[in-house]
Scaffold this active site. Structure first.
Site, PDB file in Angstrom:
ATOM      1  N   LYS A 181       0.828  -1.209   0.000  1.00 36.95           N
ATOM      2  CA  LYS A 181       0.000   0.000   0.000  1.00 36.95           C
ATOM      3  C   LYS A 181       0.866   1.265   0.000  1.00 36.95           C
ATOM      4  O   LYS A 181       2.080   1.174   0.004  1.00 36.95           O
ATOM      5  CB  LYS A 181      -0.971  -0.039   1.186  1.00 36.95           C
TER       6      LYS A 181
HETATM    7  C1  LIG Z   1      -5.338  -4.458   1.055  1.00 40.95           C
HETATM    8  C2  LIG Z   1      -6.797  -4.263   1.131  1.00 40.95           C
HETATM    9  C3  LIG Z   1      -7.519  -4.504   2.310  1.00 40.95           C
HETATM   10  C4  LIG Z   1      -6.933  -5.196   3.504  1.00 40.95           C
HETATM   11  O1  LIG Z   1      -5.844  -4.563   4.058  1.00 40.95           O
HETATM   12  P1  LIG Z   1      -5.021  -5.329   5.208  1.00 40.95           P
HETATM   13  O2  LIG Z   1      -4.296  -4.218   5.910  1.00 40.95           O
HETATM   14  O3  LIG Z   1      -4.107  -6.280   4.527  1.00 40.95           O
HETATM   15  O4  LIG Z   1      -5.998  -6.005   6.093  1.00 40.95           O
HETATM   16  C5  LIG Z   1      -8.851  -4.182   2.343  1.00 40.95           C
HETATM   17  N1  LIG Z   1      -9.474  -3.674   1.274  1.00 40.95           N
HETATM   18  C6  LIG Z   1      -8.833  -3.441   0.118  1.00 40.95           C
HETATM   19  C7  LIG Z   1      -9.577  -2.859  -1.032  1.00 40.95           C
HETATM   20  C8  LIG Z   1      -7.474  -3.751   0.010  1.00 40.95           C
HETATM   21  O5  LIG Z   1      -6.839  -3.566  -1.156  1.00 40.95           O
END
Ligand SMILES: *Cc1c(COP(=O)(O)O)cnc(C)c1O
Length: 375
Positions: A181
């Site tokens: 991210k």
């Molecule tokens: C990555 C992601 C999540 C989950 O994030 P985590 O921190 O790994 O739990 C939720 N929603 C979307 C759209 C994502 O891309």
């Protein structure tokens, strides 16, 4: 040349911060986590920021805070990571899937209202690739039908909608600090809100349902800091000071990392717009994107994926729609024909490498090869 799909931007700045926590006597949630939360809410200009160990757990806490119950319904786009649907099922509630817009990949605001029933409790927009959904429309539908808005903002830090920062708009907004991210803490998440009751509920439930203020009310005269009360059936969702110290440093360079992503997106769009085989992502003029992903559409997606892999370029697909996953399809009986735009979209999309630290040479290499093999 070898270009991974993603590489986190970790420098000595982060390494030293984490090492200093390791040398301290406190590894888990403590002062560094409070500092991270304070910096985060100041950065966004929001009243409360509640950190936890993932965006998935932040979304779970958010749905608990709004009082989601068994058999309630929550409307989400079918084009999302499974976490958005999964957290709804934790309550034995129902993820109601909505089709998407072909140009933004986001939930189709014109198809939301027909999905609302007496059981609908919330809308959970997902700002795909970092581009905010049409929040004015979503908020107005939500107000009209007395629904809550929980934003899955895992892709969307930093981004704005009509000059408002994402994180300050819906009832609760959830961010992800997973390594791919736009900023990372290894694993981590944050929920932001301006509602004091929601914030308190999420803080209590991220740590076993412990009410930390309870000892203030404990009338034994002494500062009985060992005393606590369990006031809810919570979870073990807290983060650590190790992760938070990494987050503090990443947040400091968030804008810098965002402009690096923006520059890559600009070069890609400039070059790919010359190719009639490639459809480039569009960002609407009333919003800015966090550019977590750069998603193109081509007619030979699977072939292009393989060709790029052969020349050392990592790419990915975001996302396999929720209604196509066997567990969800069987359990909730989704009908493929209900999501025509998402179905076509899914066959064509490919996410290209876009991360701060990509060299000019690497960007050009991606451009050349995508142009060469896209059909
Ligand atoms: C990555 C992601 C999540 C989950 O994030 P985590 O921190 O790994 O739990 C939720 N929603 C979307 C759209 C994502 O891309």
């Amino acid at each position: 040349m070898k270009i991974p799909f993603h590489k986190s931007h970790i420098t000595n700045q982060e390494i030293e911060a984490v090492v200093s926590v390791m040398k301290s006597n406190w590894l888990t949630m403590g002062e560094k986590t409070i500092e991270f939360e304070n910096n985060f809410k100041e950065y966004l200009g929001v009243d409360y920021a509640v950190s936890c160990n993932s965006a998935t757990s932040a979304l779970h806490l958010a749905l608990k805070a709004i009082g989601l119950k068994e058999a309630d319904e929550v409307i989400i786009p079918t084009n999302t990571f499974i976490a958005s649907a999964e957290v709804i099922t934790y309550f034995n509630a129902i993820p109601v899937l909505c089709d998407i817009e072909a140009d933004t990949f986001n939930i189709d605001i014109n198809k939301i209202e027909e999905l609302i029933t007496k059981k609908t409790k919330a809308i959970m927009p997902v700002h795909i690739a970092g581009q905010p959904c049409d929040m004015d429309e979503i908020l107005s539908i939500a107000n009209k039908h007395h629904l809550k808005v929980i934003e899955d903002s895992a892709h969307t830090l930093p981004a704005t909608y009509k000059n408002k920062k994402i994180g300050t708009i819906g009832d609760i907004t959830c961010f992800s600090f997973y390594p791919t991210k736009t900023m990372t803490t290894g694993e981590g998440g944050m929920a932001t809100t301006s509602n004091a009751t929601y914030a308190k509920n999420m803080k209590i439930n991220r740590l076993h349902g412990i009410d930390r203020d309870a000892w203030d009310r404990y009338k034994m005269g002494s500062k009985a800091s060992w005393y606590y009360e369990i006031v809810d059936n919570g979870f073990k969702y807290n983060t650590t000071d190790l992760a938070s110290s990494l987050g503090i440093e990443q947040l400091k360079k968030l804008e810098q990392m965002n402009s690096a992503r923006f520059k890559i997106a600009e070069i890609y769009s400039q070059e790919f717009s010359k190719q009639k085989n490639i459809i480039i992502p569009t960002v609407k003029t009333d919003r800015t994107s966090a550019w977590h992903l750069y998603i193109i559409k081509v007619s030979n997606r699977d072939e292009l994926y393989e060709k790029l892999k052969e020349v050392g370029i990592g790419t990915s697909v975001h996302f396999i729609p929720v209604h196509m996953h066997p567990y969800y399809k069987n359990k909730f009986r989704y009908k493929e024909t209900d999501y025509p735009v998402a179905n076509i979209n899914f066959k064509k999309i490919l996410s290209l490498p876009i991360f701060p630290g990509m060299s000019e040479e690497e960007i050009q290499y991606v451009v050349e090869n995508v142009c060469k093999y896209a059909k």
